[in-house]
Scaffold this motif. Structure first.
Motif, PDB file in Angstrom:
ATOM      1  N   TYR B  35       1.479  -1.065   0.128  1.00  0.00           N
ATOM      2  CA  TYR B  35      -0.151   0.173   0.238  1.00  0.00           C
ATOM      3  C   TYR B  35       1.027   1.406  -0.068  1.00  0.00           C
ATOM      4  CZ  TYR B  35      -4.611  -3.479   1.797  1.00  0.00           C
ATOM      5  OH  TYR B  35      -4.932  -3.877   2.070  1.00  0.00           O
ATOM      6  N   GLN B  37       0.234   5.263   1.426  1.00  0.00           N
ATOM      7  CA  GLN B  37      -0.320   5.767   1.780  1.00  0.00           C
ATOM      8  C   GLN B  37       0.195   7.778   1.801  1.00  0.00           C
ATOM      9  OE1 GLN B  37      -0.624   5.573   6.019  1.00  0.00           O
ATOM     10  NE2 GLN B  37      -2.992   6.655   7.056  1.00  0.00           N
ATOM     11  N   PRO B  43      -4.671   4.475   3.256  1.00  0.00           N
ATOM     12  CA  PRO B  43      -3.778   3.080   2.451  1.00  0.00           C
ATOM     13  C   PRO B  43      -4.348   3.299   0.988  1.00  0.00           C
ATOM     14  CG  PRO B  43      -3.815   2.093   4.785  1.00  0.00           C
ATOM     15  CD  PRO B  43      -4.518   3.017   4.857  1.00  0.00           C
ATOM     16  N   LEU B  45      -4.024   0.797  -2.110  1.00  0.00           N
ATOM     17  CA  LEU B  45      -4.154  -0.272  -2.591  1.00  0.00           C
ATOM     18  C   LEU B  45      -2.888  -0.291  -3.969  1.00  0.00           C
ATOM     19  CD1 LEU B  45      -3.342  -3.678  -2.041  1.00  0.00           C
ATOM     20  CD2 LEU B  45      -5.687  -3.728  -3.476  1.00  0.00           C
ATOM     21  N   PHE B  88       4.064   0.771   2.369  1.00  0.00           N
ATOM     22  CA  PHE B  88       3.686  -0.116   3.697  1.00  0.00           C
ATOM     23  C   PHE B  88       3.173  -1.225   3.318  1.00  0.00           C
ATOM     24  CE2 PHE B  88       3.428   1.456   7.374  1.00  0.00           C
ATOM     25  CZ  PHE B  88       2.423   2.801   7.228  1.00  0.00           C
TER      26      PHE B  88
END
Lengths: 115, 112
Positions: B35, B37, B43, B45, B88
């Motif tokens: 992800y 952000q 977040p 995808l 992430f």
């Protein structure tokens, strides 16, 4: 916009007050999740629903927190007697069980500041 | 409990450079997700990986699901200023569908 929708986006509240956040998932999705994210950290799982049933709760979800999804569509997350440690971004996400890999899509988040 | 170690913690690169970041776990996952952000947002995808060894691309992004199922990497080629953000990794187990375990994030800064 057919994504996950959350409101309010920002909330400032005094310690001890109750707050409620709402989440509208992607319309055909049957699973709905709540996560919490503090500054500098990745999101942490709180709870999830399949339709209206709450199937799992994290130990992070103290008894001051309650989540509902009464009709299997939108969900609310209520925090009672807020504490400064509750300040965080609360993220809602949704997915469709049966869809390849149960891919999870997040909303824009609701920021909570407890003063 | 399970933990994901994501590295590097931050990267400062020049526009046009390639970027590589990775995530390792102490235990296996059945799905790996990456992800991005932006500040104050949720977040988004980028790539989802469902099978060990899988290599998947999304434009300038490429990610791989490690064969041991304990690691994944994300590459970004020819970076541009809008690649700035926090990336992430997240792992998911079939036995706890919906409960994603996230890494600590990689902060990417791209200098024009």
């Amino acid at each position: 916009d057919t994504g996950v929708s959350q409101n309010p986006r920002h909330k400032i509240t005094k310690r001890g007050q109750n707050v409620t956040f709402r989440c509208d998932p992607i319309s055909e999705h049957n699973r709905l999740y709540w996560y919490r994210q503090t500054l500098g950290q990745g999101p942490e799982f709180l709870t999830y629903f399949q339709n209206e049933a709450q199937l799992e709760k994290s130990r992070l979800l103290s008894d001051r927190f309650s989540a509902e999804r009464p009709k299997g569509s939108f969900s609310t997350l209520e925090i009672q007697r807020t504490e400064q440690g509750d300040s965080a971004m609360y993220l809602c996400a949704s997915s469709l069980v049966g869809q390849k890999g149960n891919t999870i899509y997040f909303g824009e988040g609701s920021w909570l500041t407890v003063v | 409990g399970q933990q994901l170690n994501q590295s590097p913690q931050s990267m400062f690169i020049q526009e046009g450079e390639d970027v590589s970041m990775n995530c390792t776990s102490s235990s296996i996952f059945n799905t790996w997700l990456w992800y991005k952000q932006d500040p104050g947002e949720g977040p988004v995808l980028l790539i989802a990986l469902y099978k060990a060894g899988e290599l998947t691309s999304n434009g300038r992004l490429t990610a791989q699901f490690g064969i041991t199922r304990k690691d994944s990497f994300l590459n970004i080629s020819a970076s541009i200023p809008s690649d700035v953000g926090i990336y992430f990794c997240a792992g998911q187990l079939w036995t706890s569908y919906g409960k994603l375990t996230f890494g600590q994030g990689t902060i990417l800064t791209v200098h024009p």
